[in-house]
Design an enzyme around this catalytic site. Structure first.
Site, PDB file in Angstrom:
ATOM      1  N   GLU A  58      -3.305  -1.345   0.846  1.00 21.64           N
ATOM      2  CA  GLU A  58      -2.529  -2.396   1.529  1.00 21.64           C
ATOM      3  C   GLU A  58      -3.387  -3.140   2.534  1.00 21.64           C
ATOM      4  O   GLU A  58      -4.509  -2.729   2.858  1.00 21.64           O
ATOM      5  CB  GLU A  58      -1.336  -1.751   2.268  1.00 21.64           C
ATOM      6  CG  GLU A  58      -1.785  -0.767   3.356  1.00 21.64           C
ATOM      7  CD  GLU A  58      -0.640  -0.135   4.136  1.00 21.64           C
ATOM      8  OE1 GLU A  58       0.454   0.046   3.586  1.00 21.64           O
ATOM      9  OE2 GLU A  58      -0.868   0.162   5.335  1.00 21.64           O
ATOM     10  N   HIS A  60      -2.527  -5.957   6.196  1.00 20.63           N
ATOM     11  CA  HIS A  60      -1.507  -6.531   7.077  1.00 20.63           C
ATOM     12  C   HIS A  60      -2.196  -7.159   8.274  1.00 20.63           C
ATOM     13  O   HIS A  60      -3.391  -6.942   8.507  1.00 20.63           O
ATOM     14  CB  HIS A  60      -0.497  -5.460   7.509  1.00 20.63           C
ATOM     15  CG  HIS A  60      -1.092  -4.091   7.670  1.00 20.63           C
ATOM     16  ND1 HIS A  60      -2.015  -3.798   8.639  1.00 20.63           N
ATOM     17  CD2 HIS A  60      -0.928  -2.943   6.962  1.00 20.63           C
ATOM     18  CE1 HIS A  60      -2.376  -2.531   8.526  1.00 20.63           C
ATOM     19  NE2 HIS A  60      -1.747  -1.986   7.506  1.00 20.63           N
ATOM     20  N   HIS A  64      -5.302  -1.014  12.726  1.00 22.07           N
ATOM     21  CA  HIS A  64      -5.195   0.435  12.915  1.00 22.07           C
ATOM     22  C   HIS A  64      -6.459   0.942  13.605  1.00 22.07           C
ATOM     23  O   HIS A  64      -7.554   0.436  13.338  1.00 22.07           O
ATOM     24  CB  HIS A  64      -5.154   1.181  11.580  1.00 22.07           C
ATOM     25  CG  HIS A  64      -3.969   0.950  10.712  1.00 22.07           C
ATOM     26  ND1 HIS A  64      -2.681   1.070  11.144  1.00 22.07           N
ATOM     27  CD2 HIS A  64      -3.891   0.650   9.392  1.00 22.07           C
ATOM     28  CE1 HIS A  64      -1.863   0.838  10.125  1.00 22.07           C
ATOM     29  NE2 HIS A  64      -2.566   0.572   9.053  1.00 22.07           N
ATOM     30  N   HIS A  98      -7.221  -1.556   2.820  1.00 25.33           N
ATOM     31  CA  HIS A  98      -7.609  -0.190   3.192  1.00 25.33           C
ATOM     32  C   HIS A  98      -6.845   0.835   2.378  1.00 25.33           C
ATOM     33  O   HIS A  98      -5.694   0.591   1.958  1.00 25.33           O
ATOM     34  CB  HIS A  98      -7.432   0.059   4.698  1.00 25.33           C
ATOM     35  CG  HIS A  98      -6.068  -0.241   5.236  1.00 25.33           C
ATOM     36  ND1 HIS A  98      -5.624  -1.529   5.447  1.00 25.33           N
ATOM     37  CD2 HIS A  98      -5.046   0.574   5.608  1.00 25.33           C
ATOM     38  CE1 HIS A  98      -4.395  -1.489   5.938  1.00 25.33           C
ATOM     39  NE2 HIS A  98      -4.014  -0.212   6.032  1.00 25.33           N
ATOM     40  N   CYS A 112      -3.353   8.030  13.529  1.00 27.66           N
ATOM     41  CA  CYS A 112      -3.380   6.573  13.372  1.00 27.66           C
ATOM     42  C   CYS A 112      -2.606   5.918  14.508  1.00 27.66           C
ATOM     43  O   CYS A 112      -1.418   6.181  14.698  1.00 27.66           O
ATOM     44  CB  CYS A 112      -2.768   6.176  12.030  1.00 27.66           C
ATOM     45  SG  CYS A 112      -2.722   4.391  11.764  1.00 27.66           S
TER      46      CYS A 112
HETATM   47 MN    MN Z   1      -2.016   0.177   6.909  1.00 29.91          MN
END
Ligand code: MN
Length: 144
Positions: A58, A60, A64, A98, A112
């Site tokens: 994914e 976005h 992170h 990632h 995370c």
């Molecule tokens: Mn992610």
């Protein structure tokens, strides 16, 4: 204070499925250790990926910061695959593909850090996958 009760388990923290929206992942659990508010609007989560499993491929807008807690594996960040091990720190920049996978014979646990207010993950289109697979090491690594 949140005491660890056994390896990778914390007092009163539920072990949840990774995602509930049917996106593609395998062998992943999630624990939320910290739910931030106005003063510190972040969440601290711990993910465990079992042997043979993988996180969702994914990207976005939100970022992170990840620290490996135990095990070893590899992570795709953009168009590169990096080996990762205990206490390595991984920064996933905005809009960067990632995916995490443990090495054979081990699971992978990582912490995370993520903003509370964040956009929903995007999954790769067929065109995105073609672009990712242009690099052989990425083509071999990714799981969809
Ligand atoms: Mn992610």
């Amino acid at each position: 204070m949140l005491a660890q009760t056994e390896p990778c388990r914390w007092q009163g923290v539920a072990v949840q499925p990774y995602k509930e929206d049917g996106t593609l992942f395998r062998g992943v659990s999630r624990q939320t250790l910290f739910e931030g508010g106005a003063e510190l609007p972040v969440q601290v989560r711990v993910f465990e990926v079992q042997e043979g499993g993988h996180s969702t491929l994914e990207r976005h807008e939100h970022v992170h910061v990840v620290m490996v807690l135990s095990g070893s594996g590899r992570v795709l960040v953009g168009d590169r695959v990096h080996p990762i091990g205990e206490h390595d720190l991984v920064h996933i920049p905005s809009m960067t593909w990632h995916q995490f996978r443990p090495d054979a014979g081990t699971s992978l646990a990582f912490l995370c850090l993520v903003a509370v207010d964040r956009d929903r993950p995007q999954r790769p289109t067929d065109t995105d996958l073609d672009l990712l697979r242009a690099r052989p090491e990425v083509a071999d690594f990714i799981r969809t």
